[in-house]
Design an enzyme around this catalytic site. Structure first.
Site, mmCIF file in Angstrom:
data_model
loop_
_atom_site.group_PDB
_atom_site.id
_atom_site.type_symbol
_atom_site.label_atom_id
_atom_site.label_comp_id
_atom_site.label_asym_id
_atom_site.label_seq_id
_atom_site.Cartn_x
_atom_site.Cartn_y
_atom_site.Cartn_z
ATOM 1 N N ASP A 16 0.860 -1.183 0.000
ATOM 2 C CA ASP A 16 0.000 0.000 0.000
ATOM 3 C C ASP A 16 0.897 1.234 0.000
ATOM 4 O O ASP A 16 2.086 1.140 0.296
ATOM 5 C CB ASP A 16 -0.898 -0.002 1.246
ATOM 6 C CG ASP A 16 -1.857 1.191 1.274
ATOM 7 O OD1 ASP A 16 -2.391 1.548 0.210
ATOM 8 O OD2 ASP A 16 -2.068 1.784 2.346
ATOM 9 N N SER A 17 0.312 2.367 -0.302
ATOM 10 C CA SER A 17 1.075 3.616 -0.324
ATOM 11 C C SER A 17 1.540 3.997 1.079
ATOM 12 O O SER A 17 2.464 4.766 1.237
ATOM 13 C CB SER A 17 0.216 4.739 -0.885
ATOM 14 O OG SER A 17 -0.990 4.830 -0.146
ATOM 15 N N CYS A 79 -3.693 -0.817 -2.213
ATOM 16 C CA CYS A 79 -3.847 0.620 -2.476
ATOM 17 C C CYS A 79 -4.896 0.811 -3.574
ATOM 18 O O CYS A 79 -4.721 0.318 -4.690
ATOM 19 C CB CYS A 79 -2.504 1.187 -2.916
ATOM 20 S SG CYS A 79 -2.567 2.914 -3.394
ATOM 21 N N GLU A 159 -5.418 8.613 10.381
ATOM 22 C CA GLU A 159 -4.035 8.517 10.864
ATOM 23 C C GLU A 159 -3.818 9.257 12.182
ATOM 24 O O GLU A 159 -2.908 8.952 12.932
ATOM 25 C CB GLU A 159 -3.060 9.015 9.792
ATOM 26 C CG GLU A 159 -3.069 8.113 8.577
ATOM 27 C CD GLU A 159 -1.723 7.990 7.884
ATOM 28 O OE1 GLU A 159 -0.871 8.874 8.061
ATOM 29 O OE2 GLU A 159 -1.546 6.989 7.151
ATOM 30 N N CYS A 191 -11.077 3.225 -0.052
ATOM 31 C CA CYS A 191 -9.740 3.598 0.412
ATOM 32 C C CYS A 191 -9.475 2.756 1.638
ATOM 33 O O CYS A 191 -10.357 2.626 2.490
ATOM 34 C CB CYS A 191 -9.691 5.083 0.768
ATOM 35 S SG CYS A 191 -8.154 5.574 1.584
ATOM 36 N N HIS A 193 -7.861 3.214 4.264
ATOM 37 C CA HIS A 193 -7.902 3.869 5.579
ATOM 38 C C HIS A 193 -9.330 3.913 6.133
ATOM 39 O O HIS A 193 -9.515 3.996 7.339
ATOM 40 C CB HIS A 193 -7.420 5.324 5.465
ATOM 41 C CG HIS A 193 -5.940 5.489 5.532
ATOM 42 N ND1 HIS A 193 -5.114 5.158 4.486
ATOM 43 C CD2 HIS A 193 -5.131 5.962 6.516
ATOM 44 C CE1 HIS A 193 -3.856 5.441 4.827
ATOM 45 N NE2 HIS A 193 -3.846 5.917 6.048
#
Length: 272
Positions: A16-17, A79, A159, A191, A193
């Site tokens: 993933d990024s 990702c 995050e 996404c 996240h």
């Protein structure tokens, strides 16, 4: 045919990024506890979302080549941005090793879930602008209507660990209002996240809208693929994921605990 040196004991590579793909690691671990997982998070170059397609495609190749050193039996592109804009780059670099992208897995699950044929998709700017989810969904069923919304602030909120925070609720209300007004009955978290914010998202859109977590969709698909090809790891022992990152940010350990609900194992720093 699998490569000579690839066996059921070979690892699953996931990249993933950044750290968002840990939601995919967690889902794969839950579905396949004895599989060895090598995870690469490109923490030095995150986020991919706002970058150009040329750059994203270059990064996708770098990330794949890092994982290929471990001779994985499968690569999972955790990702969404790479899934949308560079899956072909990954497939080419992997040769005949199967590649699963979160995007297609999420699209398939959404199509199978919706009852009224109206599907919402939320993701980064690049994922939404690429229109890849709408394309993947309409390839499966052209009658489905897709409504997309970029939610760029969700990644930093996740995050920061703002999982149950007034700021997150406020921003979620702002982003999701337009999608709910379209009468969707299914919402794809486009996404990796976003599963961290799943409860706030569900609360904001209401319980009658089904949320599709691409991480869970990918885990299901990986399990099916490995089962079908006889490549499931026979070991009964649960394996700890091996983590690779391109930068070790200060908050990585606390983010790992937030995403995985577990203590962080050893992390290896790699050059990209």
């Amino acid at each position: 045919m699998p490569h000579q040196n690839i066996t059921p004991e070979s690892p699953i590579g996931i990249f993933d990024s950044g750290i968002g793909g840990l939601t995919v690691v967690k889902a794969v671990q839950a579905a396949l506890p004895s599989e060895k997982i090598i995870y690469f998070g490109d923490t030095a170059r995150v986020p991919y979302g706002p970058k150009s397609q040329v750059t994203i495609r270059k990064y996708a190749l770098d990330d794949t080549l890092i994982l290929m050193r471990y001779q994985p039996k499968m690569i999972i592109v955790a990702c969404n941005t790479v899934s949308a804009l560079a899956l072909d780059v990954v497939e080419k670099a992997c040769g005949d090793i199967p590649v699963i992208g979160v995007l297609k897995a999420g699209a398939e699950l959404a199509v199978g879930t919706t009852r009224n044929g109206r599907i919402g998709v939320i993701g980064t700017q690049a994922t939404v602008c690429s229109n890849a989810y709408a394309f993947a969904i309409n390839q499966l069923d052209e009658k489905k209507k897709v409504f997309s919304q970029a939610c760029p602030l969700f990644v930093p909120l996740a995050e920061e660990g703002f999982i149950d925070h007034p700021a997150t609720r406020l921003i979620a209300g702002e982003y999701l209002d337009r999608i709910t007004r379209e009468g969707v009955d299914t919402l794809v978290l486009g996404c990796t996240h976003y599963p961290i914010l799943k409860s706030v998202i569900q609360e904001t859109v209401g319980n009658e809208i089904r949320i599709i977590d691409s991480a869970e969709a990918v885990a299901q698909k990986s399990a099916e693929l490995l089962r079908a090809s006889g490549m499931l790891n026979p070991s009964p022992a649960p394996a700890v994921p091996h983590l690779l990152v391109s930068d070790l940010p200060q908050k990585f350990s606390s983010l790992y605990q937030l995403f995985m609900g577990a203590e962080m194992p050893d992390v290896e720093l790699v050059e990209v």
